[in-house]
Design a protein around this motif. Sequence first.
Motif, PDB file in Angstrom:
ATOM      1  N   SER A   4      -5.449  27.102  -1.493  1.00 19.32           N
ATOM      2  CA  SER A   4      -4.889  25.987  -0.735  1.00 19.32           C
ATOM      3  C   SER A   4      -3.907  25.231  -1.617  1.00 19.32           C
ATOM      4  O   SER A   4      -4.048  25.178  -2.830  1.00 19.32           O
ATOM      5  N   PRO A   5      -2.882  24.663  -0.999  1.00 19.61           N
ATOM      6  CA  PRO A   5      -1.875  23.971  -1.792  1.00 19.61           C
ATOM      7  C   PRO A   5      -2.469  22.733  -2.458  1.00 19.61           C
ATOM      8  O   PRO A   5      -3.314  22.050  -1.905  1.00 19.61           O
ATOM      9  N   GLN A   6      -2.027  22.506  -3.665  1.00 18.95           N
ATOM     10  CA  GLN A   6      -2.484  21.347  -4.432  1.00 18.95           C
ATOM     11  C   GLN A   6      -1.758  20.101  -3.919  1.00 18.95           C
ATOM     12  O   GLN A   6      -0.567  20.143  -3.641  1.00 18.95           O
ATOM     13  N   PRO A   7      -2.493  18.979  -3.773  1.00 14.02           N
ATOM     14  CA  PRO A   7      -1.812  17.767  -3.312  1.00 14.02           C
ATOM     15  C   PRO A   7      -0.820  17.303  -4.363  1.00 14.02           C
ATOM     16  O   PRO A   7      -1.052  17.431  -5.567  1.00 14.02           O
ATOM     17  N   MET A   8       0.277  16.782  -3.903  1.00 15.57           N
ATOM     18  CA  MET A   8       1.293  16.285  -4.824  1.00 15.57           C
ATOM     19  C   MET A   8       0.847  14.935  -5.354  1.00 15.57           C
ATOM     20  O   MET A   8       0.362  14.101  -4.601  1.00 15.57           O
ATOM     21  N   PRO A   9       0.985  14.722  -6.621  1.00 17.10           N
ATOM     22  CA  PRO A   9       0.626  13.415  -7.150  1.00 17.10           C
ATOM     23  C   PRO A   9       1.585  12.360  -6.590  1.00 17.10           C
ATOM     24  O   PRO A   9       2.727  12.642  -6.271  1.00 17.10           O
ATOM     25  N   LEU A  10       1.024  11.147  -6.453  1.00 13.99           N
ATOM     26  CA  LEU A  10       1.849  10.053  -5.950  1.00 13.99           C
ATOM     27  C   LEU A  10       2.944   9.745  -6.949  1.00 13.99           C
ATOM     28  O   LEU A  10       2.716   9.724  -8.157  1.00 13.99           O
ATOM     29  N   GLY A  11       4.095   9.460  -6.421  1.00 12.79           N
ATOM     30  CA  GLY A  11       5.193   9.058  -7.275  1.00 12.79           C
ATOM     31  C   GLY A  11       4.990   7.617  -7.732  1.00 12.79           C
ATOM     32  O   GLY A  11       4.171   6.871  -7.200  1.00 12.79           O
ATOM     33  N   ARG A  12       5.706   7.232  -8.718  1.00 16.65           N
ATOM     34  CA  ARG A  12       5.598   5.887  -9.292  1.00 16.65           C
ATOM     35  C   ARG A  12       5.866   4.803  -8.237  1.00 16.65           C
ATOM     36  O   ARG A  12       5.141   3.826  -8.165  1.00 16.65           O
ATOM     37  N   LEU A  13       6.842   5.010  -7.400  1.00 16.00           N
ATOM     38  CA  LEU A  13       7.179   4.036  -6.364  1.00 16.00           C
ATOM     39  C   LEU A  13       6.039   3.902  -5.355  1.00 16.00           C
ATOM     40  O   LEU A  13       5.681   2.796  -4.950  1.00 16.00           O
ATOM     41  N   GLN A  14       5.437   5.030  -4.961  1.00 15.00           N
ATOM     42  CA  GLN A  14       4.334   4.994  -4.019  1.00 15.00           C
ATOM     43  C   GLN A  14       3.127   4.253  -4.612  1.00 15.00           C
ATOM     44  O   GLN A  14       2.449   3.507  -3.921  1.00 15.00           O
ATOM     45  N   GLN A  15       2.861   4.450  -5.893  1.00 13.01           N
ATOM     46  CA  GLN A  15       1.763   3.759  -6.558  1.00 13.01           C
ATOM     47  C   GLN A  15       1.999   2.245  -6.555  1.00 13.01           C
ATOM     48  O   GLN A  15       1.091   1.464  -6.264  1.00 13.01           O
ATOM     49  N   VAL A  16       3.215   1.841  -6.856  1.00  7.60           N
ATOM     50  CA  VAL A  16       3.542   0.415  -6.877  1.00  7.60           C
ATOM     51  C   VAL A  16       3.381  -0.175  -5.475  1.00  7.60           C
ATOM     52  O   VAL A  16       2.826  -1.267  -5.306  1.00  7.60           O
ATOM     53  N   VAL A  17       3.843   0.531  -4.457  1.00  3.28           N
ATOM     54  CA  VAL A  17       3.727   0.051  -3.082  1.00  3.28           C
ATOM     55  C   VAL A  17       2.255  -0.107  -2.698  1.00  3.28           C
ATOM     56  O   VAL A  17       1.860  -1.118  -2.092  1.00  3.28           O
ATOM     57  N   LEU A  18       1.420   0.852  -3.039  1.00  2.00           N
ATOM     58  CA  LEU A  18      -0.014   0.752  -2.735  1.00  2.00           C
ATOM     59  C   LEU A  18      -0.662  -0.428  -3.450  1.00  2.00           C
ATOM     60  O   LEU A  18      -1.497  -1.138  -2.868  1.00  2.00           O
ATOM     61  N   VAL A  19      -0.319  -0.662  -4.696  1.00  2.00           N
ATOM     62  CA  VAL A  19      -0.871  -1.799  -5.444  1.00  2.00           C
ATOM     63  C   VAL A  19      -0.441  -3.112  -4.789  1.00  2.00           C
ATOM     64  O   VAL A  19      -1.248  -4.029  -4.607  1.00  2.00           O
ATOM     65  N   VAL A  20       0.815  -3.221  -4.401  1.00  2.07           N
ATOM     66  CA  VAL A  20       1.314  -4.443  -3.754  1.00  2.07           C
ATOM     67  C   VAL A  20       0.575  -4.676  -2.432  1.00  2.07           C
ATOM     68  O   VAL A  20       0.163  -5.801  -2.131  1.00  2.07           O
TER      69      VAL A  20
END
Length: 185
Positions: A4-20
């Motif tokens: 099965s395909p490996q999930p792509m790690p979150l990009g830096r921008l996505q991590q910042v958006v989730l934290v906000v």
Amino acid sequence: MTGSPQPMPLGRLQQVVLVVIAVALAIGLLFMRGGIQSETPMEQLARRSVEPEVALTNGKPTLIEFYADWCQVCREMAPAMLELERSTQNRLDVVLVNVDNPRWQDLVNRYEVNGIPQLNLFSADGQPRGKSIGLRKLEELTAISAALINDQPLPQFRGVGSVSSLEGESTLQASVAQTGPRSHS
């Protein structure tokens, strides 16, 4: 090997958006629950309450409220009680006694608490003046406290009564001590 395909790690921008978003949700919840000081009026009163023994001997009239955390009427009356406590500081002691706390069982028995909220009213010399059972509005609490502070007769509200000494009170107290106010034997 084709798995099965490996999930792509979150990009830096996505991590910042989730934290906000997480911080914004936390702040929103904090304000919805009453801000940093999220204590209810009942909790504030209980925390600031004077010990009953101190209140009854410090030369100020005293109002003891017997309450329970689960009591809806007690919670409904708490903002008015808090306002009363604030407006009568240094002239009246407002004491809260939780009927579910075993520490106060002797007071619950002594003052024959069979319904809550129950207010027991005392003169400045610690003598019983009366009792109030049930919900009280701020206006009623203000009138009751003014009567206590000014050593005047209690106002005539439904559910408010005077307390008088009984002849042979020690015999009565001995009888109550044996059976207890909630005993049905």
